[in-house]
Every structure is written in C-alpha cells, then in structure tokens.
Design a protein around this motif. Sequence first.
Motif, PDB file in Angstrom:
ATOM      1  N   GLU A   1      71.863  -3.518  61.736  1.00 56.64           N
ATOM      2  CA  GLU A   1      72.022  -3.914  62.990  1.00 56.64           C
ATOM      3  C   GLU A   1      72.641  -2.491  63.992  1.00 56.64           C
ATOM      4  O   GLU A   1      73.617  -2.313  63.160  1.00 56.64           O
ATOM      5  N   SER A   2      72.129  -1.860  64.415  1.00 58.35           N
ATOM      6  CA  SER A   2      72.985  -1.122  64.703  1.00 58.35           C
ATOM      7  C   SER A   2      73.323   0.036  64.201  1.00 58.35           C
ATOM      8  O   SER A   2      73.109   0.885  63.136  1.00 58.35           O
TER       9      SER A   2
ATOM     10  N   PHE B   1      67.515  -2.904  62.833  1.00 60.28           N
ATOM     11  CA  PHE B   1      67.536  -3.761  63.998  1.00 60.28           C
ATOM     12  C   PHE B   1      68.300  -2.377  65.377  1.00 60.28           C
ATOM     13  O   PHE B   1      69.134  -2.366  65.126  1.00 60.28           O
ATOM     14  N   CYS B   2      67.723  -1.514  65.942  1.00 62.21           N
ATOM     15  CA  CYS B   2      68.641  -0.484  67.128  1.00 62.21           C
ATOM     16  C   CYS B   2      69.316   0.194  65.941  1.00 62.21           C
ATOM     17  O   CYS B   2      70.524   0.667  66.860  1.00 62.21           O
TER      18      CYS B   2
ATOM     19  N   HIS C   1      63.631  -3.295  68.206  1.00 63.99           N
ATOM     20  CA  HIS C   1      64.416  -1.524  69.050  1.00 63.99           C
ATOM     21  C   HIS C   1      64.105  -2.520  70.075  1.00 63.99           C
ATOM     22  O   HIS C   1      62.476  -2.588  71.110  1.00 63.99           O
ATOM     23  N   GLY C   2      65.490  -2.892  71.185  1.00 65.69           N
ATOM     24  CA  GLY C   2      64.820  -3.007  72.776  1.00 65.69           C
ATOM     25  C   GLY C   2      64.522  -2.122  73.347  1.00 65.69           C
ATOM     26  O   GLY C   2      65.544  -1.152  73.360  1.00 65.69           O
ATOM     27  N   THR C   3      63.378  -2.213  74.094  1.00 66.34           N
ATOM     28  CA  THR C   3      62.845  -1.047  74.919  1.00 66.34           C
ATOM     29  C   THR C   3      63.545  -0.612  76.278  1.00 66.34           C
ATOM     30  O   THR C   3      63.208   0.337  76.291  1.00 66.34           O
TER      31      THR C   3
ATOM     32  N   ASP D   1      66.997  -0.182  75.508  1.00 74.49           N
ATOM     33  CA  ASP D   1      68.038   0.154  75.260  1.00 74.49           C
ATOM     34  C   ASP D   1      69.412   1.588  75.521  1.00 74.49           C
ATOM     35  O   ASP D   1      68.476   1.869  75.181  1.00 74.49           O
TER      36      ASP D   1
ATOM     37  N   PHE E   1      65.288   3.702  72.812  1.00 75.45           N
ATOM     38  CA  PHE E   1      64.140   3.361  71.648  1.00 75.45           C
ATOM     39  C   PHE E   1      63.618   4.354  71.023  1.00 75.45           C
ATOM     40  O   PHE E   1      62.314   4.207  70.054  1.00 75.45           O
TER      41      PHE E   1
ATOM     42  N   SER F   1      63.601   5.038  67.859  1.00 76.58           N
ATOM     43  CA  SER F   1      62.788   4.661  66.961  1.00 76.58           C
ATOM     44  C   SER F   1      61.119   4.857  66.473  1.00 76.58           C
ATOM     45  O   SER F   1      60.591   4.582  65.635  1.00 76.58           O
TER      46      SER F   1
ATOM     47  N   HIS G   1      70.726  -3.317  73.557  1.00 74.42           N
ATOM     48  CA  HIS G   1      70.824  -3.278  72.550  1.00 74.42           C
ATOM     49  C   HIS G   1      71.736  -4.089  71.648  1.00 74.42           C
ATOM     50  O   HIS G   1      72.441  -5.309  72.551  1.00 74.42           O
TER      51      HIS G   1
ATOM     52  N   THR H   1      71.893 -11.987  73.749  1.00 73.85           N
ATOM     53  CA  THR H   1      72.692 -11.003  72.572  1.00 73.85           C
ATOM     54  C   THR H   1      72.926 -11.683  71.762  1.00 73.85           C
ATOM     55  O   THR H   1      73.536 -11.879  71.543  1.00 73.85           O
TER      56      THR H   1
END
Length: 355
Positions: free
Chosen positions: A174-175, A220-221, A281-283, A285, A290, A293, A317, A353
């Motif tokens: 993640e991240s 993840f992101c 991925h958060g749209t 972020d 995004f 990705s 994020h 989150t």
Amino acid sequence: MTRGDRDLKTHRRSRTITAAAVLLAWLSGCAGAQAAAGAPGPRAAASAPPHPAASASPRPVSVAVERGVEYARAGGQALLADVLRPDPPSAVRLPAVVYIHGGSWRRGTREQGHEFLPQLVATGRYVGITIGYRFTPAFPWPAQLDDARAAVRWVRAAADRYGIDPERIAVWGESAGGQIASVLGATGDDAALEGDAPSPQGAQSTARPMSSRVQAVINFCGPTDMAAFFASASTPEEIAEMRGRLDPLFGGPPRERADLVRSASAIHHVDARDPPFLLMHGTRDELVPFRLSVAMHGELLSAGVPSVLVPVAAWGHGFRGAEIDRRVLAFLDRHLWRAPIVASSEPVRAERTPD
C-alpha cells in the motif's frame, strides 16, 4: 497545465495512447473484466492445483500469529516479519501473501499488515507474512527493494516450516509499499537487482540461488512512475513536501538521480513475463494521482500481462472496506488457486481510511 501533466506528456506516444484507451474502456465498464478473464501470463500460477474451496465460502478458521521472525539481516539491523497461518494447519501446502506497509519509505510498521492479512488467512487457504524494511534517510533506494526481495527468498526457504507452496507467492503493498511491491513483481528475479540483503540460512541449499520472483502483485495506491509522481506536485508547498519524501529516498534531488528514479518506477520494467497485477486506487487521490495506475494498467495490458484496475470511487489516498477485501480475495483465488472466477474491475466504494 500542471507540472505533472507536462511530465506525463514526455512518455512515448504509444504509452499515452494506450493509457487513454484503457481509461476509455474503464469508463465503459469493461477493461478490467476483459483483462481478468484472459489466460494467466507466463509468470502466473498456471500449475497451481485446483482447490475445491477456492470458489466457495468455507467456514472461517482461527489465525495463529508468530511475531518478530527474523527473515534477514542488513545494514546492521535485523529485518523482521510476522507470520499468520490457519489454525488448525492446512493439510495441503498453501500460497503465501507477503504484505509491505506504506509510510513514505521513512516510517510505518509491519503491524499495518494485520489490517488485511487475517481476513485472507481465516479462509484457510493462505499464509500471510507482513514485513518490516529499512527506512530513509539512513537507507536510500534500493534498500527497500533489497529487503522485500530477501523476504520473498526467505518465504521460499521457510516453505516447509510454514506449509507454504514456494511456487505460489503474491506480494501486496500500500502506498510506498505498493511501489516496492510493483517494482519487485515487474523485475522478477533479475540478478542485477537482488540487492545487499543476504539470502536467509538454508536458502542456498538448492542447486541454484533461491528466487525472489512472485506469482501475483497487488498495489494499493502506490506510485508506479516516480518521475511523474514527483512532477505531480505543483505548488511550492507540494513541491517542498514531495522533496521531503523523495530526496531521502534517492539520496538527493530526483532530477539529479534519473537512473535511480527510473529503477524505482515499475512502469519502466514491464514486460510479458510479469505476473498478474491488481491495481486499486482512489479516483480523488491528491497524493498519488489515479492516472499513474491508469498508465501502469495500460502498460501491463500492452505487454500481454493480466491486469485489473479497480477505481475506489470518489476516495483519496488509502482505503478500507469489506468489498475491497472481497476483490483482493477473488484476484488471489483466481491466480493462485485457478478458481473459475473473474476479478471484477467495477468501481468500489471504500468504507473508511486506514487506522
């Protein structure tokens, strides 16, 4: 036009066209599903034994945790992992999922993996390993990749001890952990990138060095193009914050460390031998755009690599949620258990989150 947009335009034209086509396909709701429905790539677990429970919902089992296991020693420090196993143990060897936490390459703990791995292990068909790794500024890139590779080699070396199938290993990050996981997955067992973290005791007992190749990747992101990530900062405040992250990672300004920046960008390592990828991925972020990705997904598809891009709708994020957990399980079951299911690319909504 932002600096991030200008940087992205420097990519070769074919990559830009592919990314645009992928985004259009996602908007029509079909790109990821089509990719997921394809045959596993050359590094996928094509030889994985079928598991009758992989497409069902068996009764959850208990999870046994072994904490603080040393998987390697590098830079004068012990590198530790926690191992999560089904209890009672499985009668068959299980795939392993190695989790790499986030924290801007400078902080975080392996405890973060305990938010995700118990749900997988409780199905009775996975072993989970969450790892720590060396931080910046004391240890710049590629120390983090070196440690992750050492962890995968250790998992293979410890396969008998933990009932793991050494030919079915996934890596999930993640991240910052997603960035590390993606580079690890896209570089396979490139001998030039094996790093300075020594193989664990017993890892060299076979005729050839223990491999750090994995059979599936979940990101993840995490940033997959570090130059574009750096260029996405546009205001003086954002640029200062970005340099606070990346200067220690690369041992100096990213613009002066082009080779290191490229080596840390999974998008530049993609080829047809790569394992299947799941990108979530958060749209919205605002830290890792995004579109990074989207571009990685397009590059994977262009290379013929199975890839699923799952947008986390209207989210920033970092994200958690039951449906997110289900998507991860479906992806792993498909590629590590050959379950006859499709890993959906439909947008998902987060519930919260990270803690």
